[in-house]
Design an enzyme around this catalytic site. Structure first.
Site, mmCIF file in Angstrom:
data_model
loop_
_atom_site.group_PDB
_atom_site.id
_atom_site.type_symbol
_atom_site.label_atom_id
_atom_site.label_comp_id
_atom_site.label_asym_id
_atom_site.label_seq_id
_atom_site.Cartn_x
_atom_site.Cartn_y
_atom_site.Cartn_z
ATOM 1 N N HIS A 181 -1.010 5.932 -7.244
ATOM 2 C CA HIS A 181 -1.712 6.696 -8.273
ATOM 3 C C HIS A 181 -2.188 8.023 -7.673
ATOM 4 O O HIS A 181 -2.442 8.107 -6.474
ATOM 5 C CB HIS A 181 -2.911 5.869 -8.758
ATOM 6 C CG HIS A 181 -3.664 6.498 -9.885
ATOM 7 N ND1 HIS A 181 -4.793 7.270 -9.676
ATOM 8 C CD2 HIS A 181 -3.451 6.475 -11.214
ATOM 9 C CE1 HIS A 181 -5.243 7.693 -10.853
ATOM 10 N NE2 HIS A 181 -4.454 7.224 -11.790
ATOM 11 N N THR A 183 -4.815 9.440 -7.322
ATOM 12 C CA THR A 183 -6.071 9.447 -6.577
ATOM 13 C C THR A 183 -5.938 8.798 -5.201
ATOM 14 O O THR A 183 -6.900 8.770 -4.441
ATOM 15 C CB THR A 183 -7.159 8.683 -7.346
ATOM 16 O OG1 THR A 183 -6.622 7.400 -7.693
ATOM 17 C CG2 THR A 183 -7.574 9.422 -8.606
ATOM 18 N N LYS A 184 -4.782 8.258 -4.876
ATOM 19 C CA LYS A 184 -4.606 7.586 -3.583
ATOM 20 C C LYS A 184 -4.089 8.583 -2.531
ATOM 21 O O LYS A 184 -3.856 9.744 -2.836
ATOM 22 C CB LYS A 184 -3.649 6.406 -3.758
ATOM 23 C CG LYS A 184 -4.115 5.379 -4.812
ATOM 24 C CD LYS A 184 -5.493 4.804 -4.510
ATOM 25 C CE LYS A 184 -5.803 3.495 -5.220
ATOM 26 N NZ LYS A 184 -6.210 3.606 -6.641
ATOM 27 N N ASN A 185 -3.862 8.114 -1.317
ATOM 28 C CA ASN A 185 -3.448 9.028 -0.240
ATOM 29 C C ASN A 185 -2.025 9.543 -0.445
ATOM 30 O O ASN A 185 -1.757 10.730 -0.308
ATOM 31 C CB ASN A 185 -3.497 8.311 1.115
ATOM 32 C CG ASN A 185 -4.917 8.002 1.557
ATOM 33 O OD1 ASN A 185 -5.832 7.956 0.738
ATOM 34 N ND2 ASN A 185 -5.100 7.793 2.848
#
Ligand SMILES: *Cc1c(COP(=O)(O)O)cnc(C)c1O
Length: 377
Positions: A181, A183-185
């Site tokens: 997603h 928002t992840k790294n």
């Protein structure tokens, strides 16, 4: 405000468009083409899992895991209440009952010391969530699971390339779920993967990911037609998504290193505030290597969090809180059960503030955030 510091900025390496163009050129746009296979190979190389399967989200990977465990109506699954809704939802969709256990005050992960007493004859699985990419106490959890014949499903949504005792998160249990997603790294917009750690679970996973068919065997030339084999759904992403992701996965270590530099800046800058008792910084146990997924602080008891968040916002800084513990949410009360008291969950979730952290943040921006926080406390 023009000089606002956003909470997150999705990372783009600049190589994604060329990969997407190449996917278009190759003319295969549905799932499981060459870019998907490349992502599978990269994930298998980087984590050492037996088999990686891309999914359209971590939520989808968790749903696959729930199907694999065959958890059904009335079965129980042990997990923290301090997690994202998908951890629980995946099992509730199967009619199973999430049983919430409290978290550890240091890592905010499932408290392994409370797991065994929550087991009943109906328990099917334990679902540890590696919060902030910091590993749960997996030796203890896997040992309990082995003694009771339970599945271990790791929610490693935040954990790519983090490790516990040198072993990558997502490869310690039977299966692990990753998220890409935005928002992840490492991101694909929306995306995820199921990491499978036992050979015997590979074919059943392929089948339930491909609408219940053995199309994967057909593609490998192992059967001359594919047919409906079992229950399943469609969990695979399109090649364009895999093409985007492949560009990021190739640079995954550098992307995480960029985040780590920012994480370390926060950690050094806020040390003094911790000494002064104004907040508590994240705790990383010696056996865990984290991946700088998140920088959070726990405000001192009695400090009104909303006032801090509002104050940061007035200074152009977007900080956020999470999670509203699942046991206190309407669906949690309807579908789940609580084991023991959730004192740490209730207390810590109300004091947590996540600070902006994204690749490309400057030292000056980190100082702006830390300075504003210091002024407000
Ligand atoms: C992000 C996240 C998920 C869901 O990931 P999606 O890819 O958005 O479905 C699940 N669990 C945890 C702990 C997460 O942080």
């Amino acid at each position: 405000m023009s000089n606002t510091i956003p909470f997150n900025k999705p990372y783009v390496s600049g190589k994604e468009l060329a990969c997407i163009a190449e996917a278009l050129n190759r003319g295969k746009l549905a799932g499981d083409g060459s870019f998907t296979r490349e992502c599978h190979r990269l994930l298998e190389e980087k984590t050492g899992c037996v088999k990686a399967l891309l999914t359209h989200s971590c939520t989808a990977a968790l749903e696959m895991a729930a199907l694999l465990t065959q958890a059904g109506p009335g079965d129980e699954v042990i997990m923290p209440s301090f997690t994202f809704v998908s951890t629980a939802n995946a099992f509730v969709l199967r009619g199973a009952v999430p049983v919430f256990v409290d978290i550890r005050p240091d890592t905010l992960n499932l408290d392994e010391r409370l797991v065994e007493e929550a087991i009943t004859p109906k328990t099917k699985a334990i679902v540890p969530v590696h919060y902030a990419g910091v590993g749960c106490e997996m030796d203890t959890i896997c040992d309990i699971a082995a003694r009771h014949g339970l599945w271990v499903v790791e929610d490693a949504a935040q954990g790519l390339l983090a490790s516990y005792k040198g072993r990558p998160l997502g490869t310690l249990g039977h299966v692990g779920a990753l998220s890409f997603h935005e928002t992840k790294n490492i991101i694909a917009g929306e995306g995820g993967a199921l990491l499978i750690n036992r050979q015997e679970d590979v074919l059943p996973s392929e089948i339930l990911r491909e609408k219940g068919t053995d199309r994967s065997r057909f593609f490998r030339g192992e059967v001359d037609k594919y047919t409906w084999q079992n229950v399943g759904s469609s969990y695979l992403p399109a090649e364009i998504v895999a093409a985007f992701l492949s560009a990021q996965l190739k640079d995954a270590e550098q992307i995480n290193a960029g985040r780590m530099a920012i994480w370390e800046m926060y950690h050094a800058r806020l040390a003094d505030l911790e000494v002064r008792g104004l907040l508590r910084r994240p705790v990383i146990p010696a056996e865990c290597q984290h991946n700088a997924h998140m920088y959070y602080v726990l405000l001192a008891e009695g400090m009104p969090r909303q006032r801090v968040l509002d104050g940061l916002k007035e200074r152009g800084i977007n900080a956020v809180f999470h999670y509203v513990p699942l046991h206190s949410a309407p669906a949690g009360q309807k579908f789940c059960r609580v084991h023991g008291d959730l004192r740490q969950t209730d207390d810590l979730s109300e004091r947590l503030v996540r600070l902006p952290l994204w690749n490309g943040m400057t030292e000056a921006q980190v100082e702006t955030v830390a300075g504003a926080l210091e002024a407000l406390l």
